[in-house]
Design an enzyme around this catalytic site. Structure first.
Site: not given
Ligand SMILES: *Cc1c(COP(=O)(O)O)cnc(C)c1O
Length: 373
Positions: A44, A266
């Protein structure tokens, strides 16, 4: 007269290197630890900002056949990469109106509520095809998935809905698996196992990256690692079992000598306590070098631990390099921001965040280089 140099492009100010071989190795490491069962990959948000177009073919070559994304349109971007093998599942679920998109493109929805299950079931009937879907059970995260009450209702009153399509699997998501021995992980797992008993059989998946390394009992039939594939530490309290994937380097734009009492950046939030040499580095919050890193941490440069000083601005931040012998650094030098000495997890801690946010914030301005060594 042209204002551009002959090549039309100047040297890059920063470089993000992504080691594809390390990703392949991490996939195999997880698979070995997971004892060869179905190991999906969560890609993702453009593979956590590292570039799904480059990474998905690598994982596919390692035997990965199931890829999770968050949004349906992220799935569409992967279609050309998965010809000849590999399925995509969408964690955000089946949004109303997307039904045809899913079934016509062989995308697997993760069904998160009774309405989604009903729509998928009806759609499969309409197409006379029992297309696969995951069912997500919420066991305490209270984010996505069927609540235990929805589950009861499904099993007691609407169970016919469960038979209209292929169950790719049941999944739930652990909220605290990164914390060693957190009892909530066990609570969620037990609830998942209890709920599962009343459902028609299908593969089960509990594990994100951290849960894979917590307890083999959690492994079940499939797992969904993301972060560990990119070299993040799934067990933050212990040495990282994964190989580092990301190297980030940025140029020194300028070196300046300042007097005791002078400020940097800043808001004049940092003042020199001694005559100091400051390096201005070409990365800022527009590049995902989070503003919360202002005055917050240290980087190793030329073997010396040097503090970041002053607020991070959009395109640059400062480092106090007084302790590095003069002449060792020059404007234009590339220094390492993420790499051997400082990991994505380290930067996450310094920023008051987590490595996940660091990765997904890495901006598009970096020159991205994919290596294989
Ligand atoms: C993002 C996600 C993962 C992966 O998690 P990691 O901690 O990056 O391994 C697995 N399952 C779901 C439902 C997620 O949203």
């Amino acid at each position: 007269m042209s204002v551009l140099p002959a090549s039309g492009r100047a040297a890059d100010c920063a470089q993000l290197e992504i080691n594809l071989k390390a990703i392949a190795e991490n996939y195999q490491r997880i698979k070995r630890h997971y004892q060869g069962r179905t190991c999906a990959a969560v890609v993702k948000a453009d593979a956590y900002g590292l570039g799904a177009q480059a990474i998905v073919p690598v994982l596919k070559k390692q035997g990965c056949r199931l890829f999770f994304v968050a949004q349906a349109n992220e799935a569409a971007d992967l279609f050309p990469l998965l010809r000849g093998g590999g399925r995509i599942a969408v964690l955000n679920g089946l949004m109303p109106g997307d039904e045809e998109f899913f079934i016509e493109n062989d995308v697997i929805p993760v069904l998160n509520d009774l309405g989604q299950i009903e729509r998928w079931s009806n759609l499969c009937r309409k197409y006379e095809r029992p297309a696969p879907a995951f069912i997500h059970l919420d066991t305490g995260m209270n984010r996505l998935g069927l609540s235990p009450r929805d589950m009861e209702e499904l099993v007691d009153r609407n169970s016919s809905l469960l038979y209209g399509f292929e169950k790719a699997g049941y999944m739930t998501h652990p909220a605290s698996a990164d914390i060693p021995d957190d009892p909530f992980t066990r609570t969620q797992f037990d609830l998942f196992m209890k709920s599962y008993r009343r459902l028609p059989p299908a593969p089960r998946g509990f594990c994100n990256s951290s849960a894979i390394f917590r307890n083999p009992e959690y492994h079940l039939e499939f797992c969904r690692p993301g972060y560990a594939l990119w070299g993040g530490n799934p067990t933050p309290e212990k040495e990282n079992p994964m190989r580092a994937v990301v190297t980030l380097k940025a140029r020194i734009l300028q070196l300046r000598q300042i007097d005791t009492g002078e400020s940097v950046g800043y808001g004049a939030s940092w003042h020199a306590g001694r005559p100091s040499r400051i390096a201005t580095i070409a990365a800022g919050y527009a590049d995902g070098w989070l503003r919360s890193l202002s005055n917050a941490g240290k980087l190793r440069i030329s073997g010396v631990t040097t503090p970041m000083v002053g607020r991070v601005s959009m395109d640059a931040f400062g480092i106090d390099v007084t302790d590095i012998p003069e002449g060792k650094l020059s404007p234009g030098d590339m220094i390492s921001l993420i790499g051997k000495d400082t990991t994505i997890d380290d930067i996450g801690v310094m920023a008051g965040s987590i490595g996940y946010e660091i990765l997904t914030s890495l901006g598009q301005r970096y020159q991205r280089v994919y290596t294989e060594n």
